[in-house]
Design a protein around this motif. Sequence first.
Motif, PDB file in Angstrom:
ATOM      1  N   MET A 127      49.433 -19.191-161.253  1.00  0.00           N
ATOM      2  CA  MET A 127      49.031 -18.506-162.202  1.00  0.00           C
ATOM      3  C   MET A 127      50.232 -17.460-162.795  1.00  0.00           C
ATOM      4  O   MET A 127      50.106 -16.611-163.840  1.00  0.00           O
ATOM      5  N   ARG A 128      51.621 -17.790-162.201  1.00  0.00           N
ATOM      6  CA  ARG A 128      52.490 -16.982-162.641  1.00  0.00           C
ATOM      7  C   ARG A 128      52.534 -15.483-162.462  1.00  0.00           C
ATOM      8  O   ARG A 128      52.757 -14.521-163.500  1.00  0.00           O
ATOM      9  N   CYS A 129      51.671 -15.184-161.573  1.00  0.00           N
ATOM     10  CA  CYS A 129      51.388 -13.602-161.223  1.00  0.00           C
ATOM     11  C   CYS A 129      51.918 -12.907-160.137  1.00  0.00           C
ATOM     12  O   CYS A 129      52.110 -13.955-159.102  1.00  0.00           O
ATOM     13  N   PRO A 130      51.970 -11.780-159.805  1.00  0.00           N
ATOM     14  CA  PRO A 130      52.137 -11.136-158.495  1.00  0.00           C
ATOM     15  C   PRO A 130      51.391 -11.669-157.396  1.00  0.00           C
ATOM     16  O   PRO A 130      50.273 -12.258-157.629  1.00  0.00           O
ATOM     17  N   GLU A 131      51.838 -11.413-156.123  1.00  0.00           N
ATOM     18  CA  GLU A 131      50.955 -11.724-155.062  1.00  0.00           C
ATOM     19  C   GLU A 131      49.673 -10.917-155.168  1.00  0.00           C
ATOM     20  O   GLU A 131      49.811  -9.999-156.046  1.00  0.00           O
ATOM     21  N   ASN A 132      48.494 -11.304-154.560  1.00  0.00           N
ATOM     22  CA  ASN A 132      47.345 -10.962-154.542  1.00  0.00           C
ATOM     23  C   ASN A 132      46.644 -10.692-156.036  1.00  0.00           C
ATOM     24  O   ASN A 132      45.759 -10.004-156.531  1.00  0.00           O
ATOM     25  N   SER A 133      47.171 -11.413-156.813  1.00  0.00           N
ATOM     26  CA  SER A 133      46.882 -11.447-158.309  1.00  0.00           C
ATOM     27  C   SER A 133      45.626 -12.189-158.589  1.00  0.00           C
ATOM     28  O   SER A 133      45.101 -11.729-159.605  1.00  0.00           O
ATOM     29  N   SER A 134      45.171 -12.964-157.702  1.00  0.00           N
ATOM     30  CA  SER A 134      43.705 -13.551-157.805  1.00  0.00           C
ATOM     31  C   SER A 134      42.576 -12.656-157.838  1.00  0.00           C
ATOM     32  O   SER A 134      41.764 -12.798-158.694  1.00  0.00           O
ATOM     33  N   MET A 135      42.720 -11.661-156.933  1.00  0.00           N
ATOM     34  CA  MET A 135      41.529 -10.534-157.138  1.00  0.00           C
ATOM     35  C   MET A 135      41.683  -9.969-158.261  1.00  0.00           C
ATOM     36  O   MET A 135      40.621  -9.427-158.833  1.00  0.00           O
ATOM     37  N   GLU A 136      42.719  -9.403-158.873  1.00  0.00           N
ATOM     38  CA  GLU A 136      43.079  -8.740-160.148  1.00  0.00           C
ATOM     39  C   GLU A 136      42.557  -9.643-161.122  1.00  0.00           C
ATOM     40  O   GLU A 136      41.898  -9.072-161.982  1.00  0.00           O
ATOM     41  N   LEU A 137      42.843 -10.718-161.089  1.00  0.00           N
ATOM     42  CA  LEU A 137      42.269 -11.670-162.315  1.00  0.00           C
ATOM     43  C   LEU A 137      40.751 -11.902-162.154  1.00  0.00           C
ATOM     44  O   LEU A 137      40.014 -11.723-163.326  1.00  0.00           O
ATOM     45  N   LEU A 138      39.952 -11.848-160.993  1.00  0.00           N
ATOM     46  CA  LEU A 138      38.674 -11.881-161.141  1.00  0.00           C
ATOM     47  C   LEU A 138      38.046 -10.457-161.399  1.00  0.00           C
ATOM     48  O   LEU A 138      37.072 -10.449-162.111  1.00  0.00           O
ATOM     49  N   LYS A 139      38.820  -9.332-161.492  1.00  0.00           N
ATOM     50  CA  LYS A 139      38.220  -8.272-161.844  1.00  0.00           C
ATOM     51  C   LYS A 139      38.551  -7.941-163.333  1.00  0.00           C
ATOM     52  O   LYS A 139      37.572  -7.352-163.972  1.00  0.00           O
ATOM     53  N   SER A 140      39.632  -8.463-163.707  1.00  0.00           N
ATOM     54  CA  SER A 140      40.108  -8.428-165.296  1.00  0.00           C
ATOM     55  C   SER A 140      39.159  -9.469-166.203  1.00  0.00           C
ATOM     56  O   SER A 140      39.167  -8.947-167.161  1.00  0.00           O
ATOM     57  N   CYS A 141      38.825 -10.490-165.642  1.00  0.00           N
ATOM     58  CA  CYS A 141      38.111 -11.287-166.692  1.00  0.00           C
ATOM     59  C   CYS A 141      37.031 -12.246-165.986  1.00  0.00           C
ATOM     60  O   CYS A 141      36.564 -11.759-164.741  1.00  0.00           O
ATOM     61  N   ASP A 142      36.039 -12.735-166.591  1.00  0.00           N
ATOM     62  CA  ASP A 142      35.137 -13.526-165.949  1.00  0.00           C
ATOM     63  C   ASP A 142      35.310 -14.265-164.918  1.00  0.00           C
ATOM     64  O   ASP A 142      36.192 -15.012-165.146  1.00  0.00           O
ATOM     65  N   THR A 143      34.589 -14.165-163.968  1.00  0.00           N
ATOM     66  CA  THR A 143      34.577 -15.154-162.850  1.00  0.00           C
ATOM     67  C   THR A 143      34.771 -16.899-163.281  1.00  0.00           C
ATOM     68  O   THR A 143      35.701 -17.640-162.838  1.00  0.00           O
ATOM     69  N   ALA A 144      33.859 -17.084-163.887  1.00  0.00           N
ATOM     70  CA  ALA A 144      33.760 -18.315-164.399  1.00  0.00           C
ATOM     71  C   ALA A 144      34.958 -18.971-165.077  1.00  0.00           C
ATOM     72  O   ALA A 144      35.681 -20.045-165.023  1.00  0.00           O
ATOM     73  N   LEU A 145      35.537 -17.722-166.031  1.00  0.00           N
ATOM     74  CA  LEU A 145      37.066 -18.344-166.763  1.00  0.00           C
ATOM     75  C   LEU A 145      38.054 -18.440-165.765  1.00  0.00           C
ATOM     76  O   LEU A 145      38.694 -19.283-165.717  1.00  0.00           O
ATOM     77  N   ALA A 146      38.083 -17.610-164.889  1.00  0.00           N
ATOM     78  CA  ALA A 146      39.022 -17.744-163.639  1.00  0.00           C
ATOM     79  C   ALA A 146      38.880 -18.949-162.964  1.00  0.00           C
ATOM     80  O   ALA A 146      39.972 -19.671-162.646  1.00  0.00           O
ATOM     81  N   ILE A 147      37.813 -19.495-162.746  1.00  0.00           N
ATOM     82  CA  ILE A 147      37.476 -20.706-162.123  1.00  0.00           C
ATOM     83  C   ILE A 147      38.076 -21.905-162.875  1.00  0.00           C
ATOM     84  O   ILE A 147      38.416 -22.728-162.449  1.00  0.00           O
ATOM     85  N   ALA A 148      37.493 -21.758-164.122  1.00  0.00           N
ATOM     86  CA  ALA A 148      37.886 -23.035-165.212  1.00  0.00           C
ATOM     87  C   ALA A 148      39.197 -23.024-165.607  1.00  0.00           C
ATOM     88  O   ALA A 148      39.629 -24.019-165.852  1.00  0.00           O
ATOM     89  N   LEU A 149      40.135 -22.043-165.554  1.00  0.00           N
ATOM     90  CA  LEU A 149      41.450 -22.048-166.209  1.00  0.00           C
ATOM     91  C   LEU A 149      42.110 -22.956-165.926  1.00  0.00           C
ATOM     92  O   LEU A 149      43.000 -23.743-166.252  1.00  0.00           O
ATOM     93  N   PRO A 150      42.434 -23.241-164.103  1.00  0.00           N
ATOM     94  CA  PRO A 150      43.249 -23.996-163.817  1.00  0.00           C
ATOM     95  C   PRO A 150      43.192 -25.568-164.248  1.00  0.00           C
ATOM     96  O   PRO A 150      43.952 -26.285-164.523  1.00  0.00           O
ATOM     97  N   GLU A 151      41.906 -26.004-164.249  1.00  0.00           N
ATOM     98  CA  GLU A 151      41.590 -27.527-164.543  1.00  0.00           C
ATOM     99  C   GLU A 151      41.865 -27.722-165.927  1.00  0.00           C
ATOM    100  O   GLU A 151      42.266 -28.550-166.680  1.00  0.00           O
ATOM    101  N   VAL A 152      41.530 -26.869-166.716  1.00  0.00           N
ATOM    102  CA  VAL A 152      41.740 -26.644-168.349  1.00  0.00           C
ATOM    103  C   VAL A 152      43.476 -26.735-168.465  1.00  0.00           C
ATOM    104  O   VAL A 152      43.717 -27.270-169.396  1.00  0.00           O
ATOM    105  N   GLU A 153      43.943 -25.803-167.770  1.00  0.00           N
ATOM    106  CA  GLU A 153      45.513 -25.816-168.009  1.00  0.00           C
ATOM    107  C   GLU A 153      46.008 -27.240-167.504  1.00  0.00           C
ATOM    108  O   GLU A 153      46.869 -28.050-168.173  1.00  0.00           O
ATOM    109  N   LYS A 154      45.497 -27.805-166.361  1.00  0.00           N
ATOM    110  CA  LYS A 154      45.769 -29.257-165.733  1.00  0.00           C
ATOM    111  C   LYS A 154      45.721 -30.161-167.203  1.00  0.00           C
ATOM    112  O   LYS A 154      46.511 -31.078-167.498  1.00  0.00           O
ATOM    113  N   CYS A 155      44.384 -30.253-167.755  1.00  0.00           N
ATOM    114  CA  CYS A 155      44.201 -31.132-168.963  1.00  0.00           C
ATOM    115  C   CYS A 155      45.014 -30.902-169.985  1.00  0.00           C
ATOM    116  O   CYS A 155      45.366 -31.839-170.912  1.00  0.00           O
ATOM    117  N   THR A 156      45.508 -29.657-170.086  1.00  0.00           N
ATOM    118  CA  THR A 156      46.273 -29.291-171.310  1.00  0.00           C
ATOM    119  C   THR A 156      47.660 -29.892-171.293  1.00  0.00           C
ATOM    120  O   THR A 156      48.462 -30.463-172.324  1.00  0.00           O
TER     121      THR A 156
END
Length: 466
Positions: free
Chosen positions: A239-268
């Motif tokens: 995610m190119r973010c600091p350590e423990n950023s996964s929790m920050e991501l889940l707080k700052s945006c929709d959980t479904a978006l956080a889950i979908a993003l890695p696969e969409v980036e891979k396909c991109t």
Amino acid sequence: METRRRGNGGIEENTMAILDLSGFSKDNQHVNDDRIAFLEAVRSACIVPENGIPPTNKMFQAIFQILRDEKSLDLIMASYQLLDELDKRFPRVSISETEKSLELAVVKEAWSPFIFGLDVARGEREEADKKSGGSLDASAFLILIQDLAIVADETKIEAIETKFLSNMLLFQYLVSVLEGDFLPRNSVFTETMNWILLRESLLNMLLVSRRISYKGLVKDCLSVMCEICHVHDGFSHDMRCPENSSMELLKSCDTALAIALPEVEKCTCMAVQKLLLMTMELDFSKKKADTQGLTTRADGVRTPVVEIILDELTYNRDILSSFLQAFNEPKWKLKIIVQYFWKYIAKPSVRTRRSNGSTDDTTFDGLLKCFSNGNSTKNITKKIGPEVTQLLLAHGFQAFLSLSSEDSVEGISDPNEEVKGGSLVEICKYIISAFTRLRRTDEHMEILPCGKAALFTAASILSTKS
């Protein structure tokens, strides 16, 4: 055909009403529900039945507009999936086989997400969008890639939002449309040498458009590939973010978006590679057509995409490692690596037209022979650097092994032997010799992990062949 049009009438009558947001907020739940119902109605009419009804242009336009404009993750994903399924079920371009040859079948009246030849100023783009039914011109496609490159370069979590995901899915869909149009045309061109088929391809019209910087487009594609695709041993998301950023991501945006993003980036990343590969194939086919005098001045002159990539990798070596990991098509990857080396290796002073065929310096084994003595090895590492040399050799060997395990590569126009060169046993011996020479040239040089993996693999193969 008329019966099918009447069958679509009920859906099409509600299309414009669904898209008309006057008096409503785009986030209005009723509007979202209506659009979900519309997408389901199209699916039920066109995809579910065995003899589904082809969607009308207005229906295609409506689904595409939902993909472009929506903020709802459900609607974005649903519209993208539906467009993808519709294109597979009702292709715009296909190949029909006759007794004598292959023929191209083109549905000329079919709706397209691209529109070319629309010469408008930037300020008039919104009005042009309406006239084109929401289809994108060449400059809009370039802007989309630039937006992806800009957001991919961001290190702040705030940049990761629904619009970024929407743009990636939009880009993936557009590349799939280009691919669905180009591959059948290129296959028929290979059989018939009818250059007009490729001249009229969406990909060619995009690349020759005066509304874009072609070299800029390629460089932006490389930026997207190398920034989004932080890969190690294949695609592993970073995610190119600091350590423990996964929790920050889940707080700052929709959980479904956080889950979908890695696969969409891979396909991109895969979509970017497809776009570059198609352009390489178009360059190769155009060169064949030009050799046979099938092109005209109207086709223009365009720098081959491989040359642009080589220049960018040469002057921006920070992206070299990321590119070699992300770009995994073995044939063209090996071509790029061989040509990269030959930018720094002195070539014979005498060359003739007859040397345009498969010469020693176009093959991987021809390149490895340059590491046969200490002086040439020292000159190469002095110009390129020991780490870059190891990186290129290791990835080149990996690509060679991939080609050796394949009888043929889909979509590639010429035999693999033209770039592979020697046999598997010969290449393994050359690889071990090359790394041995590198070590003798610089006793303090450390063999990189990728180099150690290449040496281990080469030694293992030789042990099984002896």
